[in-house]
Structure formats: C-alpha cells, structure tokens
Design a protein around this motif. Structure first.
Motif, PDB file in Angstrom:
ATOM      1  N   LEU A   1      46.287  83.395   4.498  1.00  0.00           N
ATOM      2  CA  LEU A   1      46.245  82.172   5.294  1.00  0.00           C
ATOM      3  C   LEU A   1      47.612  81.501   5.331  1.00  0.00           C
ATOM      4  O   LEU A   1      48.021  80.974   6.374  1.00  0.00           O
ATOM      5  CB  LEU A   1      45.201  81.207   4.719  1.00  0.00           C
ATOM      6  N   ALA A   2      48.304  81.498   4.193  1.00  0.00           N
ATOM      7  CA  ALA A   2      49.640  80.894   4.141  1.00  0.00           C
ATOM      8  C   ALA A   2      50.587  81.613   5.094  1.00  0.00           C
ATOM      9  O   ALA A   2      51.403  80.987   5.785  1.00  0.00           O
ATOM     10  CB  ALA A   2      50.185  80.954   2.715  1.00  0.00           C
ATOM     11  N   LYS A   3      50.457  82.930   5.152  1.00  0.00           N
ATOM     12  CA  LYS A   3      51.306  83.714   6.050  1.00  0.00           C
ATOM     13  C   LYS A   3      50.924  83.486   7.507  1.00  0.00           C
ATOM     14  O   LYS A   3      51.788  83.320   8.377  1.00  0.00           O
ATOM     15  CB  LYS A   3      51.185  85.202   5.708  1.00  0.00           C
ATOM     16  N   GLU A   4      49.640  83.452   7.788  1.00  0.00           N
ATOM     17  CA  GLU A   4      49.158  83.277   9.167  1.00  0.00           C
ATOM     18  C   GLU A   4      49.552  81.923   9.748  1.00  0.00           C
ATOM     19  O   GLU A   4      49.957  81.827  10.910  1.00  0.00           O
ATOM     20  CB  GLU A   4      47.631  83.412   9.200  1.00  0.00           C
ATOM     21  N   TYR A   5      49.454  80.872   8.921  1.00  0.00           N
ATOM     22  CA  TYR A   5      49.729  79.514   9.410  1.00  0.00           C
ATOM     23  C   TYR A   5      51.109  79.004   9.005  1.00  0.00           C
ATOM     24  O   TYR A   5      51.429  77.844   9.242  1.00  0.00           O
ATOM     25  CB  TYR A   5      48.653  78.549   8.902  1.00  0.00           C
ATOM     26  N   GLN A   6      51.909  79.885   8.380  1.00  0.00           N
ATOM     27  CA  GLN A   6      53.271  79.523   7.964  1.00  0.00           C
ATOM     28  C   GLN A   6      53.275  78.285   7.064  1.00  0.00           C
ATOM     29  O   GLN A   6      54.033  77.336   7.271  1.00  0.00           O
ATOM     30  CB  GLN A   6      54.143  79.290   9.191  1.00  0.00           C
ATOM     31  N   ILE A   7      52.415  78.294   6.039  1.00  0.00           N
ATOM     32  CA  ILE A   7      52.384  77.224   5.039  1.00  0.00           C
ATOM     33  C   ILE A   7      53.270  77.672   3.878  1.00  0.00           C
ATOM     34  O   ILE A   7      52.946  78.653   3.190  1.00  0.00           O
ATOM     35  CB  ILE A   7      50.948  76.968   4.518  1.00  0.00           C
ATOM     36  N   PRO A   8      54.413  77.007   3.628  1.00  0.00           N
ATOM     37  CA  PRO A   8      55.349  77.453   2.588  1.00  0.00           C
ATOM     38  C   PRO A   8      54.751  77.509   1.185  1.00  0.00           C
ATOM     39  O   PRO A   8      55.098  78.365   0.389  1.00  0.00           O
ATOM     40  CB  PRO A   8      56.481  76.415   2.665  1.00  0.00           C
ATOM     41  N   ASN A   9      53.829  76.585   0.877  1.00  0.00           N
ATOM     42  CA  ASN A   9      53.273  76.494  -0.475  1.00  0.00           C
ATOM     43  C   ASN A   9      51.792  76.871  -0.478  1.00  0.00           C
ATOM     44  O   ASN A   9      50.958  76.147   0.068  1.00  0.00           O
ATOM     45  CB  ASN A   9      53.459  75.069  -1.009  1.00  0.00           C
TER      46      ASN A   9
ATOM     47  N   GLN B   1      59.427  78.500  22.720  1.00  0.00           N
ATOM     48  CA  GLN B   1      60.393  79.602  22.880  1.00  0.00           C
ATOM     49  C   GLN B   1      61.327  79.682  21.677  1.00  0.00           C
ATOM     50  O   GLN B   1      61.652  80.778  21.205  1.00  0.00           O
ATOM     51  CB  GLN B   1      61.213  79.386  24.155  1.00  0.00           C
ATOM     52  N   TRP B   2      61.744  78.514  21.156  1.00  0.00           N
ATOM     53  CA  TRP B   2      62.648  78.495  20.007  1.00  0.00           C
ATOM     54  C   TRP B   2      61.958  79.093  18.781  1.00  0.00           C
ATOM     55  O   TRP B   2      62.564  79.864  18.031  1.00  0.00           O
ATOM     56  CB  TRP B   2      63.078  77.056  19.716  1.00  0.00           C
ATOM     57  N   VAL B   3      60.695  78.725  18.577  1.00  0.00           N
ATOM     58  CA  VAL B   3      59.934  79.242  17.429  1.00  0.00           C
ATOM     59  C   VAL B   3      59.827  80.766  17.499  1.00  0.00           C
ATOM     60  O   VAL B   3      60.042  81.466  16.503  1.00  0.00           O
ATOM     61  CB  VAL B   3      58.522  78.611  17.387  1.00  0.00           C
ATOM     62  N   ILE B   4      59.500  81.288  18.674  1.00  0.00           N
ATOM     63  CA  ILE B   4      59.347  82.734  18.854  1.00  0.00           C
ATOM     64  C   ILE B   4      60.676  83.451  18.659  1.00  0.00           C
ATOM     65  O   ILE B   4      60.732  84.522  18.048  1.00  0.00           O
ATOM     66  CB  ILE B   4      58.769  83.038  20.249  1.00  0.00           C
ATOM     67  N   ALA B   5      61.763  82.838  19.155  1.00  0.00           N
ATOM     68  CA  ALA B   5      63.091  83.448  19.032  1.00  0.00           C
ATOM     69  C   ALA B   5      63.597  83.428  17.600  1.00  0.00           C
ATOM     70  O   ALA B   5      64.514  84.176  17.249  1.00  0.00           O
ATOM     71  CB  ALA B   5      64.092  82.731  19.939  1.00  0.00           C
ATOM     72  N   ASN B   6      62.996  82.578  16.754  1.00  0.00           N
ATOM     73  CA  ASN B   6      63.446  82.455  15.363  1.00  0.00           C
ATOM     74  C   ASN B   6      62.380  82.905  14.369  1.00  0.00           C
ATOM     75  O   ASN B   6      62.160  82.262  13.328  1.00  0.00           O
ATOM     76  CB  ASN B   6      63.862  81.007  15.081  1.00  0.00           C
ATOM     77  N   ASP B   7      61.703  84.006  14.690  1.00  0.00           N
ATOM     78  CA  ASP B   7      60.749  84.610  13.745  1.00  0.00           C
ATOM     79  C   ASP B   7      59.663  83.641  13.301  1.00  0.00           C
ATOM     80  O   ASP B   7      59.329  83.553  12.115  1.00  0.00           O
ATOM     81  CB  ASP B   7      61.466  85.167  12.509  1.00  0.00           C
ATOM     82  N   LEU B   8      59.100  82.874  14.255  1.00  0.00           N
ATOM     83  CA  LEU B   8      58.018  81.922  13.966  1.00  0.00           C
ATOM     84  C   LEU B   8      58.409  80.917  12.878  1.00  0.00           C
ATOM     85  O   LEU B   8      57.636  80.639  11.961  1.00  0.00           O
ATOM     86  CB  LEU B   8      56.739  82.669  13.570  1.00  0.00           C
ATOM     87  N   ASP B   9      59.611  80.377  13.011  1.00  0.00           N
ATOM     88  CA  ASP B   9      60.115  79.399  12.038  1.00  0.00           C
ATOM     89  C   ASP B   9      59.571  78.011  12.384  1.00  0.00           C
ATOM     90  O   ASP B   9      60.269  77.166  12.946  1.00  0.00           O
ATOM     91  CB  ASP B   9      61.648  79.396  12.046  1.00  0.00           C
ATOM     92  N   TYR B  10      58.309  77.747  12.039  1.00  0.00           N
ATOM     93  CA  TYR B  10      57.670  76.468  12.344  1.00  0.00           C
ATOM     94  C   TYR B  10      58.362  75.313  11.624  1.00  0.00           C
ATOM     95  O   TYR B  10      58.546  74.232  12.197  1.00  0.00           O
ATOM     96  CB  TYR B  10      56.193  76.507  11.948  1.00  0.00           C
ATOM     97  N   VAL B  11      58.717  75.526  10.374  1.00  0.00           N
ATOM     98  CA  VAL B  11      59.367  74.472   9.588  1.00  0.00           C
ATOM     99  C   VAL B  11      60.708  74.087  10.217  1.00  0.00           C
ATOM    100  O   VAL B  11      61.047  72.906  10.329  1.00  0.00           O
ATOM    101  CB  VAL B  11      59.565  74.920   8.131  1.00  0.00           C
ATOM    102  N   GLY B  12      61.460  75.087  10.646  1.00  0.00           N
ATOM    103  CA  GLY B  12      62.748  74.816  11.295  1.00  0.00           C
ATOM    104  C   GLY B  12      62.568  74.028  12.576  1.00  0.00           C
ATOM    105  O   GLY B  12      63.360  73.131  12.892  1.00  0.00           O
ATOM    106  N   ALA B  13      61.508  74.340  13.332  1.00  0.00           N
ATOM    107  CA  ALA B  13      61.233  73.632  14.589  1.00  0.00           C
ATOM    108  C   ALA B  13      60.880  72.173  14.331  1.00  0.00           C
ATOM    109  O   ALA B  13      61.283  71.279  15.087  1.00  0.00           O
ATOM    110  CB  ALA B  13      60.095  74.326  15.335  1.00  0.00           C
ATOM    111  N   ILE B  14      60.122  71.920  13.260  1.00  0.00           N
ATOM    112  CA  ILE B  14      59.748  70.552  12.900  1.00  0.00           C
ATOM    113  C   ILE B  14      61.004  69.715  12.659  1.00  0.00           C
ATOM    114  O   ILE B  14      61.124  68.578  13.128  1.00  0.00           O
ATOM    115  CB  ILE B  14      58.873  70.554  11.627  1.00  0.00           C
ATOM    116  N   GLN B  15      61.949  70.295  11.927  1.00  0.00           N
ATOM    117  CA  GLN B  15      63.171  69.580  11.590  1.00  0.00           C
ATOM    118  C   GLN B  15      64.097  69.441  12.795  1.00  0.00           C
ATOM    119  O   GLN B  15      64.752  68.420  12.962  1.00  0.00           O
ATOM    120  CB  GLN B  15      63.892  70.325  10.451  1.00  0.00           C
TER     121      GLN B  15
END
Length: 240
Positions: free
Chosen positions: A85-93, A135-149
C-alpha cells in the motif's frame, strides 16, 4: 560527508545507493564517506521500496481523510500489505498506514486535527495547472512528494489528478462543477503547446539530475582510483 541522515541531499544519497547497487559493501561506502552503514542500508531499502520519494522526508505531511479511509479499507479487504500500500500510494512512512488502520479499527477518527496547514486541504487550480502537475509527476517517476513541494498542493489532489490523467488524459481533469470559466474542457492549440513544453522541460530537468549524479559518481570513482594507485606506488617505493 559526515552529517546527520536528514541533512544529506538527494544527490548524495543516490551516489551511495548507486555504489551499493554496483556491488560495494555498505560498510565500505560508509567508511569512504564517513556515514554509518546502517544509514546507507536504510536509504537503499527506502529507494527500492518507494523510489526517490522514499529518500525525501518532508517535515510535516498531511493526507486527506478520504484517502486514509480508502487505504484502510483496501488493507482490511485483504490481498495486500502495508509495504504494498505504501508503494501504491507513495506513502514515505509505512508506519503511517499502520497507525491509520489501528485508529480506524479502534473506532477513532482519521481526521487530522493538529498541525493544520494551508496546503493540507489543497488549493483551487485550473485545468491547465492540473494537467501540468500530472505531467510533472509522471515525468519524475511518480514523485508525489516532490509535486506537493513544487506546486503547493495537497497529496490527495496530486494523487487523484495523476490517476485521472493516466486513465483519461487531459479531458479527465476538467472541472465540471458549475462549468467554471477557466475550465472549458477543450484546450486551445496554444494551451496544448504550453503544456507540451512544460512536460518536456520536466523531462529535461529529470535527465539533468540523473546526469549530475552519474558525473558525481564518475568523479568519485576517479578519485578512488587515484588514491589506490598512490597507495600502491607508496608501498612499492617502501619495498625498494
């Protein structure tokens, strides 16, 4: 390097991870850069589990109640695990998911009461912004945390937009509530061109980062080779 784990940059962590993946022992990497080998093993584990987002530790991360409930229900339905689940939803912890399940099954609310922030509930966006962020998230390996910031939006927004975009393209991100003026559904040619340029820019930035990491690794490898050569020459001169 010689700093606390949280003080290392993403590039420094990736350098150490790359060396380990190339076959170098974490203890040897730690000795070389003055880092505890346990710290390096932890980076490697996070990277294998969550990718680059797993190496980024935001100070405070808030998730919408709806998303927490969705994850909890998925876990309780079986056929999955906390790491999956952490991997699927990109939850760091991973422990965050465990806490949500524990609270839910004990009858407690999943709403975040303390530590409220403006970004927690997200912000209003146009269709163009939503497409750009997806598009940014997809181009950056699903970096959700990076997109938030980067875009100052919530995790729930980023996750939902990316999922919709992958399934239905730009039109899936149209705001159909009340037919908002800025979200007229059909994009103009100029808007499409702008989005394509931003998508390519995100791709270039990602490749530039990867190139910088590779160059740093090559530089470190050259230094190590010179050190080994110098040590060998010194030993030979002593023998004479």
């Amino acid at each position: 390097m010689g700093k606390k784990g949280s003080q290392y940059s993403l590039e420094e962590k990736l350098v150490c991870i790359h060396l380990v993946e190339q076959g170098m022992n974490p203890h040897a990497v730690g000795d070389q850069y003055n880092i505890k080998d346990d710290q390096i093993r932890q980076w490697v584990s996070r990277y294998h589990q969550d990718g680059k987002p797993g190496l980024i530790r935001p100070k405070l991360q808030h998730y919408p109640t709806e998303l927490k409930e969705e994850i909890v229900q998925k876990y309780l339905a079986g056929q999955t695990s906390y790491p999956q689940l952490a991997k699927e939803y990109q939850i760091p912890n991973i422990s965050s998911i465990y806490q949500w399940v524990t609270r839910y099954t004990s009858g407690k609310s999943l709403k975040t009461i303390r530590g409220k922030t403006a970004v927690k509930d997200g912000r209003k966006t146009t269709q163009l912004e939503r497409i750009e962020i997806a598009q940014w998230v997809i181009a950056n390996d699903l970096d959700y945390v990076g997109a938030i910031q980067k875009f100052a939006v919530s995790y729930g927004q980023v996750y939902a937009w990316t999922k919709k975009f992958k399934q239905g393209g730009p039109s899936a991100l149209e705001d159909r509530r009340g037919k908002a003026v800025e979200d007229h559904g059909e994009l103009t040619e100029n808007e499409k061109l702008t989005l394509e340029n931003k998508r390519l820019q995100a791709r270039v930035e990602r490749l530039s980062t990867e190139l910088a990491v590779r160059e740093k690794i090559q530089e470190l490898e050259r230094r190590n080779a010179l050190k080994r050569k110098g040590t060998k020459s010194s030993k030979n001169s002593h023998k004479k």
